[in-house]
Design an enzyme around this catalytic site. Structure first.
Site, PDB file in Angstrom:
ATOM      1  CE  LYS A 105     -12.919 -18.909  17.362  1.00 22.86           C
ATOM      2  NZ  LYS A 105     -14.442 -17.822  17.738  1.00 22.86           N
ATOM      3  N   GLY A 132     -16.413 -19.743  15.088  1.00 23.35           N
ATOM      4  CA  GLY A 132     -17.401 -19.318  14.558  1.00 23.35           C
ATOM      5  C   GLY A 132     -17.506 -17.349  15.596  1.00 23.35           C
ATOM      6  CB  ALA A 136     -17.248 -18.882  26.527  1.00 22.14           C
ATOM      7  CE  LYS A 187     -11.669 -15.068  16.489  1.00 23.43           C
ATOM      8  NZ  LYS A 187     -11.484 -14.250  17.816  1.00 23.43           N
ATOM      9  CG  ASP A 245     -15.334 -15.468  15.895  1.00 26.33           C
ATOM     10  OD1 ASP A 245     -15.369 -14.574  16.399  1.00 26.33           O
ATOM     11  OD2 ASP A 245     -13.983 -16.506  15.687  1.00 26.33           O
ATOM     12  NE  ARG A 256     -10.289 -14.302  25.889  1.00 24.44           N
ATOM     13  CZ  ARG A 256     -10.633 -16.016  25.799  1.00 24.44           C
ATOM     14  NH1 ARG A 256      -9.967 -16.446  27.094  1.00 24.44           N
ATOM     15  NH2 ARG A 256     -10.642 -16.599  24.963  1.00 24.44           N
ATOM     16  CG  ASN A 257      -6.819 -11.532  21.181  1.00 19.62           C
ATOM     17  OD1 ASN A 257      -6.518 -11.900  20.977  1.00 19.62           O
ATOM     18  ND2 ASN A 257      -8.402 -12.890  21.261  1.00 19.62           N
ATOM     19  CD  GLU A 280      -5.502 -19.236  20.877  1.00 16.70           C
ATOM     20  OE1 GLU A 280      -4.001 -19.149  21.124  1.00 16.70           O
ATOM     21  OE2 GLU A 280      -5.830 -20.477  21.512  1.00 16.70           O
TER      22      GLU A 280
HETATM   23  N1  LIG Z   1     -14.216 -17.908  25.617  1.00 22.32           N
HETATM   24  C1  LIG Z   1     -14.079 -17.894  23.886  1.00 22.32           C
HETATM   25  O1  LIG Z   1     -15.323 -17.135  24.136  1.00 22.32           O
HETATM   26  C2  LIG Z   1     -14.297 -18.584  23.203  1.00 22.32           C
HETATM   27  C3  LIG Z   1     -12.448 -19.220  22.810  1.00 22.32           C
HETATM   28  N2  LIG Z   1     -12.020 -20.111  21.533  1.00 22.32           N
HETATM   29  C4  LIG Z   1     -10.866 -20.426  21.729  1.00 22.32           C
HETATM   30  O2  LIG Z   1     -10.851 -21.105  22.863  1.00 22.32           O
HETATM   31  C5  LIG Z   1      -9.239 -21.360  23.036  1.00 22.32           C
HETATM   32  C6  LIG Z   1      -9.371 -21.899  24.587  1.00 22.32           C
HETATM   33  O3  LIG Z   1     -10.366 -20.649  24.931  1.00 22.32           O
HETATM   34  P1  LIG Z   1     -10.544 -19.813  26.575  1.00 22.32           P
HETATM   35  O4  LIG Z   1     -11.515 -21.347  27.192  1.00 22.32           O
HETATM   36  O5  LIG Z   1     -11.152 -19.010  26.178  1.00 22.32           O
HETATM   37  O6  LIG Z   1      -9.419 -19.810  27.253  1.00 22.32           O
HETATM   38  P2  LIG Z   1      -9.240 -19.430  28.656  1.00 22.32           P
HETATM   39  O7  LIG Z   1      -8.120 -19.639  29.150  1.00 22.32           O
HETATM   40  O8  LIG Z   1     -10.722 -19.239  29.104  1.00 22.32           O
HETATM   41  O9  LIG Z   1      -9.392 -21.254  29.490  1.00 22.32           O
HETATM   42  C7  LIG Z   1      -7.836 -22.013  29.045  1.00 22.32           C
HETATM   43  C8  LIG Z   1      -7.884 -23.451  28.899  1.00 22.32           C
HETATM   44  O10 LIG Z   1      -6.821 -24.833  28.961  1.00 22.32           O
HETATM   45  C9  LIG Z   1      -6.551 -25.128  29.961  1.00 22.32           C
HETATM   46  N3  LIG Z   1      -4.638 -24.812  30.489  1.00 22.32           N
HETATM   47  C10 LIG Z   1      -4.031 -23.778  29.587  1.00 22.32           C
HETATM   48  N4  LIG Z   1      -2.981 -23.843  29.290  1.00 22.32           N
HETATM   49  C11 LIG Z   1      -2.346 -25.124  29.267  1.00 22.32           C
HETATM   50  C12 LIG Z   1      -1.448 -26.124  28.276  1.00 22.32           C
HETATM   51  N5  LIG Z   1      -0.083 -25.793  28.307  1.00 22.32           N
HETATM   52  N6  LIG Z   1      -1.911 -27.531  28.558  1.00 22.32           N
HETATM   53  C13 LIG Z   1      -3.143 -28.138  28.440  1.00 22.32           C
HETATM   54  N7  LIG Z   1      -4.064 -26.818  29.503  1.00 22.32           N
HETATM   55  C14 LIG Z   1      -3.964 -25.761  29.471  1.00 22.32           C
HETATM   56  C15 LIG Z   1      -6.640 -23.910  31.393  1.00 22.32           C
HETATM   57  O11 LIG Z   1      -5.785 -24.538  32.013  1.00 22.32           O
HETATM   58  C16 LIG Z   1      -7.627 -23.421  30.455  1.00 22.32           C
HETATM   59  O12 LIG Z   1      -8.523 -25.034  31.850  1.00 22.32           O
HETATM   60  C17 LIG Z   1      -8.724 -20.850  22.732  1.00 22.32           C
HETATM   61  O13 LIG Z   1      -8.033 -20.777  21.527  1.00 22.32           O
HETATM   62  C18 LIG Z   1     -10.108 -19.534  22.545  1.00 22.32           C
HETATM   63  O14 LIG Z   1      -9.601 -19.046  20.797  1.00 22.32           O
HETATM   64  C19 LIG Z   1     -13.155 -20.177  21.054  1.00 22.32           C
HETATM   65  C20 LIG Z   1     -14.215 -19.242  21.219  1.00 22.32           C
HETATM   66  C21 LIG Z   1     -14.734 -19.130  21.699  1.00 22.32           C
HETATM   67  O1  LIG Z   2     -12.983 -16.471  19.247  1.00 18.34           O
HETATM   68  C1  LIG Z   2     -13.525 -15.473  20.180  1.00 18.34           C
HETATM   69  C2  LIG Z   2     -15.082 -15.490  20.530  1.00 18.34           C
HETATM   70  O2  LIG Z   2     -15.739 -15.876  18.906  1.00 18.34           O
HETATM   71  C3  LIG Z   2     -13.217 -14.652  21.328  1.00 18.34           C
HETATM   72  O3  LIG Z   2     -12.811 -13.801  21.261  1.00 18.34           O
HETATM   73  P1  LIG Z   2     -11.161 -13.252  22.309  1.00 18.34           P
HETATM   74  O4  LIG Z   2     -10.432 -14.775  22.885  1.00 18.34           O
HETATM   75  O5  LIG Z   2     -10.671 -12.109  22.013  1.00 18.34           O
HETATM   76  O6  LIG Z   2     -12.553 -13.147  23.998  1.00 18.34           O
END
Ligand SMILES: NC(=O)C1=CN([C@@H]2O[C@H](COP(=O)(O)OP(=O)(O)OC[C@H]3O[C@@H](n4cnc5c(N)ncnc54)[C@H](O)[C@@H]3O)[C@@H](O)[C@H]2O)C=CC1
Ligand SMILES: O=C(CO)COP(=O)(O)O
Length: 331
Positions: A105, A132, A136, A187, A245, A256-257, A280
């Site tokens: 996102k 959405g 996680a 958002k 969202d 986290r935001n 993000e």
């Molecule tokens: N955590 C959640 O609940 C949700 C997250 N997202 C979106 O998913 C995306 C990832 O979020 P999360 O998994 O929560 O983040 P996170 O910080 O938990 O994990 C990020 C992953 O990407 C890897 N990474 C970091 N920098 C990198 C790079 N330069 N190249 C390759 N890999 C790299 C890290 O090692 C880690 O495995 C974000 O855009 C977030 O907004 C979307 C929906 C829900």
């Molecule tokens: O996108 C998300 C939930 O839909 C996760 O939000 P945060 O990155 O703020 O934790």
């Protein structure tokens, strides 16, 4: 199906958990040695979900140099890393028939490109966006979750739904590829603002006003960029990204935001940035400002995250003035 999930963080692990529970074979690509080692040794992700057992059909790797056996790639990394990663997939010879699902996102700095626009610029593959109100950790606890899948490729929505659909994880088709990405990125900025208001105890009324103006700024950004998209008759009443969202991220400290904003509101500075993890909204607000996009609430958050520390009165003044400006310009 053989699926590569790029990113072994919170969301990459949750996406893998869903897919593996539907009997797909998952390879997580993570740069974190502890993540890779723990998934392969004990079917757990010791960094993100140490107490939850993962299905045994999830493996992990530190490097990917071939996609020969892969059918689908999920991209689940910070938005700033998406371009390099997609270029790497191109370099190692991704086949045209491999489908791509984008879960990050954000909006790219300088170019203002959405994640789907980056993928389309580099690869000829079919792609979809999955987004959405989905924390996680709730997905990992098998709590009821609804997500949207949008694509301009006719078969992709059904394809992704079939891959992921479970009793507690619903994937609805959507034809607003642009809107769901813009809403999902902006958002996060509004959630920082709401966290600031919560942390500085500026009141629920102000939070609701900021949330509403922020929601309008999602639509204003789409207009400013000149995006045209058809109305979504399938899911018109289910605005999971624009409303769902936004509400989820702005109103719960699980975000986290939101927590990042809360720290600024409470202490003037973020004391525990490393504990919060990926924020993000900070990248996205910088992206918008790098392209001289000016919208009142977004401007206020940019000013706050780049001019810390601010006392409560300073934060209040910035947010108060942004509401006034928003009302003058757009109400
Ligand atoms: N955590 C959640 O609940 C949700 C997250 N997202 C979106 O998913 C995306 C990832 O979020 P999360 O998994 O929560 O983040 P996170 O910080 O938990 O994990 C990020 C992953 O990407 C890897 N990474 C970091 N920098 C990198 C790079 N330069 N190249 C390759 N890999 C790299 C890290 O090692 C880690 O495995 C974000 O855009 C977030 O907004 C979307 C929906 C829900
Ligand atoms: O996108 C998300 C939930 O839909 C996760 O939000 P945060 O990155 O703020 O934790």
């Amino acid at each position: 199906m053989n699926i590569l999930v790029v990113g072994g963080g919170a969301w990459g692990t949750a996406i893998s958990y869903i897919l593996a529970s539907n009997h797909h074979k998952i390879l997580i690509w993570s740069k974190n040695e502890k993540v890779v080692e723990s998934i392969n040794r004990s079917s757990t992700n010791q960094v993100y979900f140490p107490l939850i057992n993962l299905p045994s059909n999830i493996e992990a790797t530190l490097t990917v140099s071939s996609l020969d056996s892969i059918d689908v790639v999920f991209i689940v990394i910070p938005s700033v890393a998406v371009r390099n990663t997609v270029e790497h997939l191109q370099k190692i010879g991704i086949r045209k028939d491999i489908k791509i699902v984008i879960c990050s996102k954000g909006i790219e700095i300088n170019s203002l490109k959405l994640m789907s626009e980056i993928v389309a610029e580099i690869l000829p593959n079919d792609y979809a966006v999955l987004s959405g109100p989905n924390f996680a950790n709730e997905v990992m606890q098998e709590k009821m979750t609804v997500s949207l899948c949008a694509s301009t490729y006719p078969e992709m929505n059904t394809f992704v739904s079939k891959l992921m659909m479970r009793n507690h994880f619903l994937v609805l088709p959507n034809n607003q590829l642009i809107r769901i990405q813009v809403a999902s990125a902006i958002k996060n900025i509004i959630a920082i603002a709401c966290g600031i208001i919560e942390g500085a105890d500026l009141g629920n009324n102000l939070k609701a006003a900021v949330l509403s103006c922020g929601h309008a700024e999602i639509n204003q950004f789409i207009k400013l960029r000149g995006y045209k998209e058809s109305k979504n008759s399938e899911t018109e009443s289910i605005d999971l990204c624009g409303i769902g969202d936004l509400m989820l991220t702005c109103c719960t400290p699980l975000s986290r935001n939101m927590r990042y904003g809360y720290e600024i509101g409470r202490y003037g500075v973020v004391k525990v940035a490393n504990k919060i993890g990926l924020v993000e909204g900070v990248n996205t607000v910088k992206s918008l400002k790098s392209a001289r996009i000016s919208l009142p609430i977004i401007d206020a958050v940019h000013s706050i995250v780049s001019n810390r520390p601010l006392n409560t009165q300073g934060l209040y003044n910035l947010l108060y003035n942004s509401i006034l400006k928003h009302c003058k310009e757009y109400a």
